[in-house]
Design a protein around this motif. Structure first.
Motif, PDB file in Angstrom:
ATOM      1  N   ALA A 270    -111.692  83.856 -36.222  1.00 26.29           N
ATOM      2  CA  ALA A 270    -112.143  85.153 -36.728  1.00 26.29           C
ATOM      3  C   ALA A 270    -113.599  85.421 -36.370  1.00 26.29           C
ATOM      4  O   ALA A 270    -114.016  86.582 -36.249  1.00 26.29           O
ATOM      5  CB  ALA A 270    -111.961  85.203 -38.245  1.00 26.29           C
TER       6      ALA A 270
ATOM      7  N   THR B 141     -97.433  85.505 -40.703  1.00 27.24           N
ATOM      8  CA  THR B 141     -98.746  85.376 -40.077  1.00 27.24           C
ATOM      9  C   THR B 141     -99.502  84.235 -40.768  1.00 27.24           C
ATOM     10  O   THR B 141     -99.006  83.619 -41.706  1.00 27.24           O
ATOM     11  CB  THR B 141     -99.533  86.683 -40.200  1.00 27.24           C
ATOM     12  OG1 THR B 141     -99.644  87.030 -41.600  1.00 27.24           O
ATOM     13  CG2 THR B 141     -98.824  87.818 -39.474  1.00 27.24           C
ATOM     14  N   GLY B 142    -100.705  83.975 -40.301  1.00 27.52           N
ATOM     15  CA  GLY B 142    -101.551  82.989 -40.968  1.00 27.52           C
ATOM     16  C   GLY B 142    -101.151  81.555 -40.723  1.00 27.52           C
ATOM     17  O   GLY B 142    -101.275  80.718 -41.627  1.00 27.52           O
ATOM     18  N   HIS B 143    -100.692  81.238 -39.499  1.00 28.37           N
ATOM     19  CA  HIS B 143    -100.301  79.863 -39.197  1.00 28.37           C
ATOM     20  C   HIS B 143    -100.810  79.471 -37.820  1.00 28.37           C
ATOM     21  O   HIS B 143    -101.192  80.321 -37.000  1.00 28.37           O
ATOM     22  CB  HIS B 143     -98.780  79.701 -39.248  1.00 28.37           C
ATOM     23  CG  HIS B 143     -98.054  80.501 -38.204  1.00 28.37           C
ATOM     24  ND1 HIS B 143     -97.873  80.055 -36.906  1.00 28.37           N
ATOM     25  CD2 HIS B 143     -97.489  81.743 -38.243  1.00 28.37           C
ATOM     26  CE1 HIS B 143     -97.220  80.966 -36.210  1.00 28.37           C
ATOM     27  NE2 HIS B 143     -96.977  82.011 -36.982  1.00 28.37           N
ATOM     28  N   VAL B 144    -100.835  78.179 -37.555  1.00 27.12           N
ATOM     29  CA  VAL B 144    -101.141  77.636 -36.232  1.00 27.12           C
ATOM     30  C   VAL B 144     -99.918  76.853 -35.783  1.00 27.12           C
ATOM     31  O   VAL B 144     -99.602  75.812 -36.344  1.00 27.12           O
ATOM     32  CB  VAL B 144    -102.390  76.730 -36.262  1.00 27.12           C
ATOM     33  CG1 VAL B 144    -102.601  76.055 -34.901  1.00 27.12           C
ATOM     34  CG2 VAL B 144    -103.634  77.530 -36.657  1.00 27.12           C
TER      35      VAL B 144
ATOM     36  N   GLN C 287    -108.717  79.032 -38.297  1.00 27.94           N
ATOM     37  CA  GLN C 287    -108.617  80.481 -38.456  1.00 27.94           C
ATOM     38  C   GLN C 287    -109.986  81.115 -38.673  1.00 27.94           C
ATOM     39  O   GLN C 287    -110.270  82.202 -38.152  1.00 27.94           O
ATOM     40  CB  GLN C 287    -107.670  80.806 -39.618  1.00 27.94           C
ATOM     41  CG  GLN C 287    -106.224  80.456 -39.301  1.00 27.94           C
ATOM     42  CD  GLN C 287    -105.309  80.574 -40.499  1.00 27.94           C
ATOM     43  OE1 GLN C 287    -105.740  80.424 -41.646  1.00 27.94           O
ATOM     44  NE2 GLN C 287    -104.038  80.836 -40.243  1.00 27.94           N
ATOM     45  N   ARG C 288    -110.854  80.437 -39.420  1.00 25.47           N
ATOM     46  CA  ARG C 288    -112.214  80.943 -39.609  1.00 25.47           C
ATOM     47  C   ARG C 288    -112.969  80.980 -38.281  1.00 25.47           C
ATOM     48  O   ARG C 288    -113.677  81.939 -37.970  1.00 25.47           O
ATOM     49  CB  ARG C 288    -112.965  80.075 -40.624  1.00 25.47           C
ATOM     50  CG  ARG C 288    -112.584  80.328 -42.081  1.00 25.47           C
ATOM     51  CD  ARG C 288    -113.576  79.666 -43.023  1.00 25.47           C
ATOM     52  NE  ARG C 288    -113.577  78.201 -42.869  1.00 25.47           N
ATOM     53  CZ  ARG C 288    -112.798  77.382 -43.568  1.00 25.47           C
ATOM     54  NH1 ARG C 288    -111.961  77.871 -44.470  1.00 25.47           N
ATOM     55  NH2 ARG C 288    -112.863  76.083 -43.392  1.00 25.47           N
TER      56      ARG C 288
ATOM     57  N   ARG D 275    -107.073  76.393 -41.892  1.00 23.12           N
ATOM     58  CA  ARG D 275    -108.008  77.433 -42.343  1.00 23.12           C
ATOM     59  C   ARG D 275    -109.325  77.367 -41.572  1.00 23.12           C
ATOM     60  O   ARG D 275    -109.940  78.395 -41.271  1.00 23.12           O
ATOM     61  CB  ARG D 275    -108.223  77.318 -43.848  1.00 23.12           C
ATOM     62  CG  ARG D 275    -106.999  77.765 -44.656  1.00 23.12           C
ATOM     63  CD  ARG D 275    -107.265  77.761 -46.139  1.00 23.12           C
ATOM     64  NE  ARG D 275    -107.244  76.407 -46.689  1.00 23.12           N
ATOM     65  CZ  ARG D 275    -106.150  75.776 -47.109  1.00 23.12           C
ATOM     66  NH1 ARG D 275    -104.980  76.382 -47.024  1.00 23.12           N
ATOM     67  NH2 ARG D 275    -106.215  74.560 -47.610  1.00 23.12           N
TER      68      ARG D 275
END
Length: 493
Positions: A230, A123-126, A226-227, A223
């Motif tokens: 969110a 997880t945590g990717h584009v 992602q922010r 990041r």
């Protein structure tokens, strides 16, 4: 994937748009091409109050959306899902009566088969570009050296990405080749069947391109995205399917178009397209079809041939577009003979990085991923994909050989030893247009040349994105353009 603005002239979205002001219902628009883009364009034109004739060269409507059957079970033999966070495909499905059949995946837990094991997709990717290395480190997808190379980006000076860059080249320069080879390649390959080292960042992942231009640091760009995500209100599922298969959508759109008065013909290849004093004339084996305007919803090759005389500059650009070919191997197995790694219902399938040298590029456990495909207590459906741009030698194999190599790779990946009770191979020759660096500039030149001829518009996967919502958005843009031309006195000729 490139996002297109799909608002109509009055700012609304979707296929129930009101007709263009002043539209004459006696005006006829010819739509050439019966894939989802052509069908969506026809649907939109009918909503605008125009008469529509659609001609499809093949014997089947739907293009890369293809509903089929295997061992008595419904299957998708082409595209199997749509991006649900864009409205166009879901809006069209609802407009043609398929709203109750829309269905998110039962599971979206995917894996990577890489470095000799089936590993959880981090997880945590584009699109494979990581913002958080903790999930990536836990997955075992990258080596310690690869992880260290990502951390080293903090010591690099900011990068000027310029007007465009190849995804793979840019990411490799910032984070190392392992990120590209093990993460970006399989994910982009699943969308474009292409080479990440050639695919345009600006065209394929525009949100990341813009963020990278703002930040200079790729990690900071991810990041930031992602922010922002969110901070958005909670959204629904990322993807959606249709009970019985996405392949049901073209037939439903065609039925709705016929009910609204459209004339739709298959086996009607347009051999010539030329301007006339009254508009346009398409020549087929059965004769000529005259129309006031034309929407051209076919791949680059046929479009280039048809535009050679009317728009030679556009035809030259279209001839330069490259396509990737692939094959889908769909198989039905007895559930009792399959390993739990497939039937447990906790995994939707896996992707395979090309660097690992396997024949299969991906596998979908269809009966786990889609509830409608998993209702049979005895049979289980799964499929594999083979082939990508620049790596298509395996497509020369016979169907039985493609089934055999798929079984071999599945055996190595998940321990499958069973033989299918039924199988079918669907070949998509030249199925996916490639989006290399500079692709958006080429699209702009094509549209400029076509736009110089009022009453003519183009749409499809090569213009605004290869996904189904993007194709429908492209169709809406084309339909609105010709409707506006026909609503302006004297502008269509």
């Amino acid at each position: 994937m490139h996002e297109a603005d799909t608002r109509t002239h009055d700012g609304t979205h979707g296929d129930g748009a009101p007709g263009a002001p002043g539209t004459d219902p006696r005006r006829r628009v010819l739509v050439i091409g019966g894939g989802i883009a052509g069908l969506a364009a026809a649907h939109r034109l009918l909503a605008a109050g125009l008469r529509v004739t659609l001609l499809e060269a093949g014997q089947r409507l739907g293009g890369k959306l293809h509903a089929g059957e295997l061992a008595g079970l419904p299957v998708d033999l082409g595209a199997e899902s749509v991006l649900a966070r864009r409205p166009e495909a879901l809006d069209l499905a609802r407009a043609v009566g398929l709203g109750p059949a829309l269905q998110p995946p039962a599971t979206t837990t995917a894996h990577l088969w890489t470095r000799g094991a089936l590993r959880p997709m981090p997880t945590g990717h584009v699109m494979g570009v990581p913002g958080d290395t903790a999930p990536l480190a836990a997955s075992g997808v990258l080596s310690a050296e690869g992880l260290a190379r990502i951390a080293a980006e903090a010591d690099l000076p900011p990068a000027d990405i310029g007007e465009d860059a190849a995804v793979g080249e840019y990411v490799a320069a910032r984070l190392g080749r392992e990120v590209v080879d093990r993460l970006v390649e399989p994910l982009l390959g699943g969308v474009y069947a292409g080479d990440a080292y050639r695919i345009s960042l600006r065209a394929a992942v525009p949100q990341l391109y813009e963020a990278a231009r703002r930040h200079g640091s790729l990690g900071d760009a991810v990041r930031d995205l992602q922010r922002r995500a969110a901070a958005q209100p909670a959204q629904g599922p990322v993807f959606s399917g249709i009970e019985g298969g996405i392949g049901r959508l073209p037939a439903a759109v065609a039925d709705a178009c016929r009910a609204a008065g459209a004339e739709i013909s298959t086996g009607a290849e347009v051999r010539e397209l030329r301007r006339t004093a009254a508009g346009w004339r398409a020549v087929t084996a059965a004769g000529a079809v005259d129309a006031d305007a034309v929407v051209l919803a076919v791949p680059a090759g046929p479009a280039a041939r048809l535009l050679q005389d009317a728009a030679p500059a556009a035809a030259a650009e279209l001839r330069a577009v490259e396509y990737a070919s692939m094959a889908l191997v769909t198989m039905a197995f007895r559930r009792s003979e399959l390993p739990a790694a497939i039937t447990a219902g906790t995994a939707s399938g896996f992707l395979v990085p090309p660097v690992d040298g396997k024949t299969v590029k991906a596998s979908t456990f269809s009966s786990s991923k889609w509830a409608w495909a998993g209702t049979d207590p005895d049979l289980f459906l799964l499929r594999t994909s083979v082939g990508r741009h620049g790596d298509e030698a395996d497509l020369a194999r016979e169907d039985s050989e493609l089934v055999g190599v798929s079984l071999r790779d599945l055996g190595e990946a998940v321990g499958l030893t069973a033989r299918p009770v039924a199988s079918t191979v669907t070949r998509w020759g030249g199925g996916l247009p490639q989006y290399p660096v500079g692709h958006l500039d080429r699209v702009a030149r094509i549209r400029a040349a076509v736009g110089a001829l009022p009453g003519l518009a183009v749409c499809g996967a090569l213009y605004d994105g290869v996904g189904i919502p993007a194709c429908i958005a492209s169709a809406g843009k084309a339909a609105d353009a010709v409707a506006a031309a026909l609503a302006t006195p004297g502008s269509e000729h």
